[in-house]
Enzyme design. Structure first.
Site, short mmCIF file in Angstrom:
data_model
loop_
_atom_site.label_atom_id
_atom_site.label_comp_id
_atom_site.label_asym_id
_atom_site.label_seq_id
_atom_site.Cartn_x
_atom_site.Cartn_y
_atom_site.Cartn_z
N GLN A 1 63.59 -26.89 -24.93
CA GLN A 1 62.36 -27.40 -25.39
C GLN A 1 62.85 -28.94 -24.68
O GLN A 1 62.54 -30.09 -23.93
CB GLN A 1 62.58 -27.88 -26.22
N HIS B 1 61.52 -30.87 -21.31
CA HIS B 1 60.91 -31.88 -21.30
C HIS B 1 60.94 -33.30 -20.78
O HIS B 1 59.62 -33.01 -19.78
CB HIS B 1 59.79 -31.58 -22.34
N GLU C 1 59.07 -31.16 -34.59
CA GLU C 1 57.23 -30.92 -34.44
C GLU C 1 58.11 -29.40 -34.25
O GLU C 1 56.88 -28.84 -35.01
CB GLU C 1 57.64 -31.43 -33.15
N HIS C 2 58.81 -28.69 -33.96
CA HIS C 2 59.15 -27.78 -33.83
C HIS C 2 60.05 -27.65 -34.70
O HIS C 2 60.97 -27.69 -34.46
CB HIS C 2 58.92 -27.03 -32.65
N ASP D 1 53.79 -23.03 -27.84
CA ASP D 1 52.80 -25.07 -26.62
C ASP D 1 51.38 -23.80 -25.28
O ASP D 1 50.85 -24.79 -25.65
CB ASP D 1 53.95 -24.48 -26.34
N HIS E 1 27.73 -55.84 -59.38
CA HIS E 1 27.10 -54.41 -59.72
C HIS E 1 26.89 -54.34 -61.27
O HIS E 1 26.13 -52.59 -61.37
CB HIS E 1 28.83 -53.99 -59.70
#
Length: 408
Positions: free
Chosen positions: A226, A229, A294-295, A328, A387
């Site tokens: 990761q 990235h 996230e992961h 992914d 109402h």
């Protein structure tokens, strides 16, 4: 903000100006014709076609299984009072498929396929050009096979503007979806309200929980997977002993020295890398839930203990047999996931993101009398007299009918 205002005001003139400026890209038409799409797909190696079909088949199978869980509901909560909900797909989606540092064509299926499975009628897709050269063929293949109805070669903020504002003959979309850089994320944030968005995705993140039975070489490998990235990618390891932490960090440095993408990964590890030594599994879970990655990968012996207790993550990878790259690219779960601690309050993209759960109600005249009497009193207590009148007229109308019916 200035870009979005300019794009809305000046339309395609502004789109062309920014496309030339940022991507050296100014084609006769940003939208690909069917002939251009076929030409692009023809450039993809046969193995690439087959592998993309495999990946998309997994994504579609999982999305269809998710869709089957989205059941309608109708219940009579008291005599004559019937309440329900139904799941209605949005009419149109704009999918952004990123292509900056890497041509992430696998992202096409992650937003387009769940939308189509949900029943979305129109999906437009935008993906940035390879600077000055046009499209990346594998991306066109993935977008088309996923089911997009229109494909535009356009990147960044102008792409989101085109879809959100309805430029170049496109009808404005109801939802914008897909990952992208910080400019794309900011544009989505500012466009939210004009249309819906999937989520605001920042730099990617991985967190690995590893006990002393884990393989430090495999843990290090996954962390670096990761880190490549982006220099801002989050990389975190939580382990249960200092000895394992030291071994894992040594292994990571060794692998980093020969990693093909070390120029990026080394910055991510240097600036964003975190290693915790937890005193026990409970503390490891607390640290992980606070990070809300996230992961999240579990390299531990007692997988069920962690699986049943962890609450904050975008997607969970249970056991060393699976890894983030599987999610992914290949396995079928979605890779558009919450980052920056958003996993505390949302999951990632799934078929439900493209469905509106809308309630409805109906009732018998007798039930309208019963509910109307309570409603009128509640409205009057709030001083919302108009109402209350809407309830009173029904009590009088249906009460009178009931009285007449009894007298007969």
């Amino acid at each position: 903000t200035r870009m979005l205002v300019d794009l809305e005001k000046n339309g395609m003139d502004a789109v062309r100006q920014y496309s030339r400026k940022f991507d050296d890209w100014d084609p006769p038409s940003f939208q690909l014709s069917e002939a251009e799409i076929r030409e692009g797909i023809a450039k993809v190696p046969e193995q690439g076609i087959r592998d993309t079909d495999y990946c998309q088949g997994n994504v579609r199978t999982f999305a269809e299984a998710q869709f089957k869980t989205m059941l309608p509901l109708e219940v009579e909560i008291r005599p004559g009072v019937i309440l329900g909900h139904k799941h209605i797909p949005v009419n149109s989606v704009g999918s952004y498929i990123p292509g900056g540092r890497y041509p992430m064509f696998g992202s096409a299926q992650m937003s387009i396929i769940p939308a189509k499975v949900a029943g979305v009628k129109r999906v437009a897709a935008c993906t940035p050009p390879v600077k000055g050269q046009g499209y990346y063929p594998a991306t066109i293949n993935a977008i088309k096979k996923a089911g997009a109805d229109a494909i535009f070669i356009l990147g960044g903020v102008p792409a989101l503007a085109l879809m959100a504002f309805g430029l170049d003959g496109l009808q404005a979309v109801d939802v914008l979806c897909g990952a992208g850089n910080r400019f794309v994320a900011e544009a989505k944030r500012q466009l939210f309200g004009r249309c819906g968005i999937d989520l605001l995705a920042g730099p990617t993140e991985i967190l690995v929980i590893a006990d002393d039975h884990a393989d430090p070489a495999l843990v290090a490998c996954d962390l670096l997977g990761q880190a490549e990235h982006d220099p801002n990618s989050g990389v975190c390891l939580i382990c249960l002993s200092e000895d394992f932490a030291v071994r894992a960090m040594k292994e990571l440095e060794k692998q980093l020295a020969v990693l093909p993408t070390r120029e990026v990964a080394s910055l991510s590890w240097r600036d964003q890398g975190i290693v915790y030594v937890a005193s026990d599994a409970e503390e490891a879970i607390r640290l992980s839930d606070n990070y809300a990655p996230e992961h999240l990968e579990l390299h531990v012996r007692d997988l069920d203990y962690y699986f049943s207790r962890l609450t904050n993550y975008g997607s969970l990878f249970i056991g060393e047999e699976t890894t983030v790259a599987y999610g992914d690219k290949t396995i079928g779960t979605n890779h558009i996931l919450p980052t920056s601690r958003a996993a505390r309050y949302t999951g990632g993209v799934w078929v439900g993101k493209f469905l509106k759960t809308c309630t409805y109600q109906r009732m018998t005249p007798e039930a309208s009398v019963e509910v109307g009497e309570v409603t009128e009193r509640q409205c009057n207590l709030e001083n919302m007299l108009a109402h209350g009148i809407t309830a009173r007229v029904r009590v009088e109308r249906y009460g009178a009918l009931a009285t007449r019916g009894k007298s007969k």
